[in-house]
Write a protein that holds these residues in place. Structure first.
Motif, PDB file in Angstrom:
ATOM      1  N   VAL A 149       0.858  -1.181   0.000  1.00 29.08           N
ATOM      2  CA  VAL A 149       0.000   0.000   0.000  1.00 29.08           C
ATOM      3  C   VAL A 149       0.886   1.220   0.000  1.00 29.08           C
ATOM      4  O   VAL A 149       1.944   1.251   0.647  1.00 29.08           O
ATOM      5  N   LYS A 150       0.503   2.251  -0.762  1.00 28.50           N
ATOM      6  CA  LYS A 150       1.254   3.491  -0.829  1.00 28.50           C
ATOM      7  C   LYS A 150       0.768   4.432   0.269  1.00 28.50           C
ATOM      8  O   LYS A 150      -0.426   4.722   0.376  1.00 28.50           O
ATOM      9  N   VAL A 151       1.739   4.894   1.081  1.00 26.97           N
ATOM     10  CA  VAL A 151       1.440   5.868   2.126  1.00 26.97           C
ATOM     11  C   VAL A 151       2.347   7.056   1.889  1.00 26.97           C
ATOM     12  O   VAL A 151       3.526   7.046   2.281  1.00 26.97           O
ATOM     13  N   GLY A 152       1.814   8.063   1.203  1.00 27.77           N
ATOM     14  CA  GLY A 152       2.650   9.201   0.831  1.00 27.77           C
ATOM     15  C   GLY A 152       3.677   8.783  -0.193  1.00 27.77           C
ATOM     16  O   GLY A 152       3.339   8.249  -1.247  1.00 27.77           O
ATOM     17  N   ASP A 153       4.965   8.983   0.119  1.00 25.70           N
ATOM     18  CA  ASP A 153       6.052   8.595  -0.788  1.00 25.70           C
ATOM     19  C   ASP A 153       6.613   7.227  -0.449  1.00 25.70           C
ATOM     20  O   ASP A 153       7.582   6.791  -1.067  1.00 25.70           O
ATOM     21  N   GLU A 154       6.024   6.574   0.538  1.00 27.10           N
ATOM     22  CA  GLU A 154       6.524   5.279   0.968  1.00 27.10           C
ATOM     23  C   GLU A 154       5.532   4.193   0.607  1.00 27.10           C
ATOM     24  O   GLU A 154       4.377   4.449   0.235  1.00 27.10           O
ATOM     25  N   GLU A 155       6.020   2.962   0.734  1.00 20.06           N
ATOM     26  CA  GLU A 155       5.168   1.797   0.534  1.00 20.06           C
ATOM     27  C   GLU A 155       5.279   0.899   1.762  1.00 20.06           C
ATOM     28  O   GLU A 155       6.332   0.831   2.404  1.00 20.06           O
ATOM     29  N   ARG A 156       4.176   0.200   2.016  1.00 22.66           N
ATOM     30  CA  ARG A 156       4.142  -0.681   3.171  1.00 22.66           C
ATOM     31  C   ARG A 156       3.517  -1.995   2.727  1.00 22.66           C
ATOM     32  O   ARG A 156       2.481  -2.028   2.081  1.00 22.66           O
ATOM     33  N   GLU A 157       4.176  -3.089   3.104  1.00 27.08           N
ATOM     34  CA  GLU A 157       3.646  -4.404   2.737  1.00 27.08           C
ATOM     35  C   GLU A 157       2.487  -4.742   3.663  1.00 27.08           C
ATOM     36  O   GLU A 157       2.581  -4.615   4.880  1.00 27.08           O
ATOM     37  N   VAL A 158       1.395  -5.234   3.042  1.00 27.84           N
ATOM     38  CA  VAL A 158       0.202  -5.553   3.844  1.00 27.84           C
ATOM     39  C   VAL A 158      -0.084  -7.052   3.871  1.00 27.84           C
ATOM     40  O   VAL A 158      -0.860  -7.517   4.711  1.00 27.84           O
ATOM     41  N   GLY A 159       0.523  -7.840   2.965  1.00 30.75           N
ATOM     42  CA  GLY A 159       0.273  -9.277   2.980  1.00 30.75           C
ATOM     43  C   GLY A 159       0.252  -9.856   1.591  1.00 30.75           C
ATOM     44  O   GLY A 159       0.731  -9.248   0.634  1.00 30.75           O
ATOM     45  N   SER A 160      -0.321 -11.042   1.476  1.00 32.15           N
ATOM     46  CA  SER A 160      -0.418 -11.702   0.171  1.00 32.15           C
ATOM     47  C   SER A 160      -1.667 -12.556   0.151  1.00 32.15           C
ATOM     48  O   SER A 160      -2.240 -12.866   1.199  1.00 32.15           O
ATOM     49  N   TYR A 161      -2.054 -12.945  -1.071  1.00 33.17           N
ATOM     50  CA  TYR A 161      -3.258 -13.768  -1.241  1.00 33.17           C
ATOM     51  C   TYR A 161      -2.867 -14.951  -2.124  1.00 33.17           C
ATOM     52  O   TYR A 161      -2.924 -14.880  -3.346  1.00 33.17           O
ATOM     53  N   PRO A 162      -2.431 -16.060  -1.519  1.00 31.66           N
ATOM     54  CA  PRO A 162      -1.962 -17.195  -2.319  1.00 31.66           C
ATOM     55  C   PRO A 162      -3.056 -17.733  -3.228  1.00 31.66           C
ATOM     56  O   PRO A 162      -4.224 -17.816  -2.837  1.00 31.66           O
ATOM     57  N   GLY A 163      -2.668 -18.087  -4.426  1.00 38.78           N
ATOM     58  CA  GLY A 163      -3.587 -18.718  -5.355  1.00 38.78           C
ATOM     59  C   GLY A 163      -4.495 -17.755  -6.054  1.00 38.78           C
ATOM     60  O   GLY A 163      -5.387 -18.190  -6.785  1.00 38.78           O
ATOM     61  N   ALA A 164      -4.335 -16.449  -5.829  1.00 36.63           N
ATOM     62  CA  ALA A 164      -5.192 -15.465  -6.476  1.00 36.63           C
ATOM     63  C   ALA A 164      -4.354 -14.633  -7.428  1.00 36.63           C
ATOM     64  O   ALA A 164      -3.136 -14.504  -7.283  1.00 36.63           O
ATOM     65  N   SER A 165      -5.030 -14.049  -8.405  1.00 38.40           N
ATOM     66  CA  SER A 165      -4.346 -13.193  -9.360  1.00 38.40           C
ATOM     67  C   SER A 165      -3.953 -11.893  -8.661  1.00 38.40           C
ATOM     68  O   SER A 165      -4.505 -11.548  -7.616  1.00 38.40           O
ATOM     69  N   PRO A 166      -2.983 -11.159  -9.203  1.00 34.17           N
ATOM     70  CA  PRO A 166      -2.598  -9.877  -8.584  1.00 34.17           C
ATOM     71  C   PRO A 166      -3.786  -8.932  -8.404  1.00 34.17           C
ATOM     72  O   PRO A 166      -3.915  -8.274  -7.392  1.00 34.17           O
ATOM     73  N   ASP A 167      -4.632  -8.860  -9.423  1.00 34.99           N
ATOM     74  CA  ASP A 167      -5.778  -7.951  -9.295  1.00 34.99           C
ATOM     75  C   ASP A 167      -6.734  -8.419  -8.210  1.00 34.99           C
ATOM     76  O   ASP A 167      -7.277  -7.604  -7.435  1.00 34.99           O
ATOM     77  N   GLU A 168      -6.944  -9.741  -8.133  1.00 37.69           N
ATOM     78  CA  GLU A 168      -7.847 -10.264  -7.090  1.00 37.69           C
ATOM     79  C   GLU A 168      -7.264  -9.987  -5.702  1.00 37.69           C
ATOM     80  O   GLU A 168      -7.977  -9.595  -4.773  1.00 37.69           O
ATOM     81  N   ALA A 169      -5.962 -10.220  -5.555  1.00 36.06           N
ATOM     82  CA  ALA A 169      -5.335  -9.955  -4.266  1.00 36.06           C
ATOM     83  C   ALA A 169      -5.430  -8.474  -3.906  1.00 36.06           C
ATOM     84  O   ALA A 169      -5.747  -8.094  -2.773  1.00 36.06           O
ATOM     85  N   LEU A 170      -5.171  -7.602  -4.888  1.00 36.63           N
ATOM     86  CA  LEU A 170      -5.235  -6.157  -4.633  1.00 36.63           C
ATOM     87  C   LEU A 170      -6.655  -5.733  -4.289  1.00 36.63           C
ATOM     88  O   LEU A 170      -6.885  -4.944  -3.357  1.00 36.63           O
ATOM     89  N   GLN A 171      -7.622  -6.266  -5.053  1.00 32.92           N
ATOM     90  CA  GLN A 171      -9.019  -5.919  -4.776  1.00 32.92           C
ATOM     91  C   GLN A 171      -9.461  -6.435  -3.402  1.00 32.92           C
ATOM     92  O   GLN A 171     -10.261  -5.792  -2.709  1.00 32.92           O
ATOM     93  N   TYR A 172      -8.923  -7.576  -3.009  1.00 28.70           N
ATOM     94  CA  TYR A 172      -9.298  -8.114  -1.708  1.00 28.70           C
ATOM     95  C   TYR A 172      -8.893  -7.142  -0.590  1.00 28.70           C
ATOM     96  O   TYR A 172      -9.694  -6.786   0.284  1.00 28.70           O
ATOM     97  N   PHE A 173      -7.636  -6.712  -0.623  1.00 35.45           N
ATOM     98  CA  PHE A 173      -7.171  -5.801   0.425  1.00 35.45           C
ATOM     99  C   PHE A 173      -7.813  -4.421   0.289  1.00 35.45           C
ATOM    100  O   PHE A 173      -7.985  -3.697   1.267  1.00 35.45           O
ATOM    101  N   ALA A 174      -8.176  -4.049  -0.945  1.00 37.63           N
ATOM    102  CA  ALA A 174      -8.864  -2.771  -1.148  1.00 37.63           C
ATOM    103  C   ALA A 174     -10.268  -2.818  -0.552  1.00 37.63           C
ATOM    104  O   ALA A 174     -10.741  -1.846   0.045  1.00 37.63           O
ATOM    105  N   ARG A 175     -10.952  -3.973  -0.756  1.00 34.88           N
ATOM    106  CA  ARG A 175     -12.307  -4.080  -0.161  1.00 34.88           C
ATOM    107  C   ARG A 175     -12.237  -4.025   1.357  1.00 34.88           C
ATOM    108  O   ARG A 175     -13.139  -3.494   2.010  1.00 34.88           O
ATOM    109  N   LYS A 176     -11.188  -4.591   1.924  1.00 35.27           N
ATOM    110  CA  LYS A 176     -11.068  -4.526   3.373  1.00 35.27           C
ATOM    111  C   LYS A 176     -10.856  -3.088   3.828  1.00 35.27           C
ATOM    112  O   LYS A 176     -11.349  -2.664   4.880  1.00 35.27           O
ATOM    113  N   TYR A 177     -10.149  -2.292   3.034  1.00 36.82           N
ATOM    114  CA  TYR A 177     -10.021  -0.862   3.349  1.00 36.82           C
ATOM    115  C   TYR A 177     -11.389  -0.184   3.268  1.00 36.82           C
ATOM    116  O   TYR A 177     -11.741   0.637   4.116  1.00 36.82           O
ATOM    117  N   ASP A 178     -12.134  -0.551   2.217  1.00 38.36           N
ATOM    118  CA  ASP A 178     -13.453   0.080   2.044  1.00 38.36           C
ATOM    119  C   ASP A 178     -14.353  -0.187   3.248  1.00 38.36           C
ATOM    120  O   ASP A 178     -15.150   0.668   3.643  1.00 38.36           O
TER     121      ASP A 178
END
Length: 549
Positions: A149-178
């Motif tokens: 996740v981008k926080v200002g000019d930095e990035e922070r690792e939030v985790g991974s989603y094994p067996g899922a596509s990059p977009d699915e993994a990104l959307q998963y963590f995005a929905r949790k933010y929502d």
């Protein structure tokens, strides 16, 4: 999951957990994950990723979703992630039914993968299409499947989603933010709602902060922090508003309690002889009920103020109760004394009831009545009974007296007729022309007047005034005649005439001299004196003529 499921999981099939893992994966291993896939979420869109990955080839997970972030394969999906019904996508067990027997333990991921590889994979038709989240633009997925996740000019690792596509993994963590952002937005709305208490908002804010602190999500974290800051500021303002409202309500409640205390003190401060004890006692009880109602449902006062007001209220009630007990104790004593006094008066009245000595007895009854009024009151029942006896004795005497008086009245009416005739005869004396004759006629009338006796009470004053008028006229005429024939009075009158004449002659001589000398002031004074002396001389000469000089 059960302990039995965990026991069937071989050690070489465990998943390495480095950071954040769902409850089932982190606590119970792959067997638990397998059990969920078979028993709870068959044929989900994410299930093949787990089913097709052998246990010995399971990639290391740098950081998997936490309990509240677990993917659909690890826990029951949310509403938007609910799999299609079982009848639409049959499970592998339905293609090869097992014989009816006790339910075997859940197979390991490796065994399940072998069975799945031996048969064709059934088509999967997702029942829910996840809505795209714009929050995903704040994150990225690297080649190894790690989500940042981008926080200002930095990035922070939030985790991974094994067996899922990059977009699915990104959307998963995005929905949790929502989800967290929606909670923050709801909290912003609640803090702006005047009907929501500051404590509720504070509790929600505390929970939100805990979720944010533990969350591994992708989204606008700066906006989320801004929302938290806004809620904190609004919460501080709400607390100040509530504090001011509480202070205002407490002040109003203090005024209401003060009014209760003041009224109680006013009731307690009444003079005992002027207090309506029954009504005042009922009002005191009503004030106590009102006080209790304020304590139960009214605004709470600060402890010192409430204690102070309660002490005053309690003191007023105690003073009132003490005064009431004292008053009625004294009243009982006074009533007992009054009862004894009135019993004595009743005995005296009953002894006089049969007396025929009308005048003295009537005066005695008047005296007894005066004492009765001064004796005070006994209890209502006793006082009424004693008064009935006293009044009966009094009525007995005065009724007998009235009967005698009525008989006398008939006799007195005849006497009145005689005196009426005597008054007519006495009226003939006036005007007086012959004093001696008038005196003789009056003496005759007076003798017969006394012999006539009493007249009715109502006519006494009228008849007595009429005869007195005639007697006065004769007496005044007699006194006038005596004065005119008195030698001493006549001599004094003649001497006054002589003195006044001599004084006038002297004044006239002085006046002539003053006139001749032109002394106007002396002339004026002597003229005034001469006029006065001449007036007095005329009066003296008239008096002398009256006395026969």
């Amino acid at each position: 999951m059960s302990d039995e499921t965990t026991s069937t999981t071989p050690s070489d099939e465990s998943v390495e957990v480095q950071a954040e893992t769902p409850p089932q994966v982190a606590e119970e291993g792959p067997a638990a994950q397998e059990a969920v896939a078979v028993d709870e979420t068959p044929a989900t869109e994410e299930a093949p990723a787990v089913a097709e990955t052998p246990a010995d080839e399971t990639p290391a997970v740098a950081e998997t979703p936490a309990a509240d972030e677990a993917p659909a394969v690890a826990e029951t999906p949310a509403a938007e992630e609910t799999p299609a019904p079982a009848e639409e996508t049959p499970a592998p067990a339905e293609e090869k039914p097992a014989p009816v027997a006790p339910k075997p333990s859940v197979p390991s991921p490796a065994a399940l993968a072998s069975k799945m590889a031996a048969r064709p994979t059934p088509p999967v038709t997702p029942s829910v299409v996840h809505e795209h989240s714009d929050s995903a633009k704040f994150g990225r997925v690297d080649d190894e499947g790690h989500v940042f996740v981008k926080v200002g000019d930095e990035e922070r690792e939030v985790g991974s989603y094994p067996g899922a596509s990059p977009d699915e993994a990104l959307q998963y963590f995005a929905r949790k933010y929502d989800e967290i952002a929606a909670s923050a937005d709801l909290l912003v709305q609640r803090v702006a709602n005047p009907d929501v208490a500051a404590k509720e908002v504070a509790d929600g804010l505390s929970t939100l902060k805990e979720h944010i602190a533990d969350a591994h999500v992708v989204g606008d974290l700066a906006a989320l922090d801004a929302s938290v800051t806004a809620v904190e500021a609004a919460l501080a303002a709400k607390r100040e508003t509530e504090q001011a409202a509480r202070a205002e309500a407490r002040a109003a409640a203090t005024v209401e309690r003060e009014a209760i205390v003041a009224e109680a003190e006013a009731i307690a401060g009444q003079h005992p002889d002027q207090t309506q004890w029954k009504q005042s006692g009922e009002r005191m009880r009503a004030l106590l009920d009102t006080w209790k109602q304020h304590q139960r449902s009214g605004t709470k006062l600060d402890k010192p103020t409430e204690n102070s007001l309660w002490q005053r209220f309690s003191h007023a009630r105690n003073h009132f109760d003490k005064g009431r007990r004292t008053y009625f104790a004294q009243l009982d004593s006074t009533r007992a004394e009054a009862k004894g006094t009135k019993e004595s008066l009743v005995k005296e009245a009953e002894a006089l009831a049969t007396s025929t000595d009308w005048g003295p007895t009537a005066r005695a009854f008047k005296n007894l009545m005066d004492q009765w009024r001064q004796a005070g009151r006994a209890s209502r029942t006793e006082d009424d009974a004693l008064w009935e006896r006293f009044k009966t004795a009094q009525d007995t005497f005065f009724n007998a007296k009235d009967e005698v008086s009525a008989a006398e009245e008939e006799e007195f009416r005849a006497n009145l007729a005689v005196k009426e005739e005597l008054l007519k005869e006495a009226e003939q004396i006036l005007p007086i022309t012959d004093l001696e004759k008038a005196k003789a006629q009056l003496r005759t009338v007076q003798d017969r007047w006394d012999a006539a006796g009493k007249v009715p009470r109502a006519d006494i004053d009228r008849t007595e005034k009429a005869i007195r008028r005639i007697e006065t006229a004769v007496r005044e005429q007699d006194e006038k005649k005596w004065k005119s024939s008195n030698p001493e009075v006549a001599a004094r009158a003649n001497s006054m005439v002589t003195q006044l004449r001599s004084s006038i002659e002297t004044i006239e001589a002085d006046l002539a001299k003053a006139t001749a000398s032109g002394n106007e002031k002396k002339v004026k004074d002597l003229t005034a004196r001469l006029e006065s002396q001449q007036v007095w001389l005329k009066q003296a000469e008239a008096a002398g003529d009256e006395f026969g000089s």
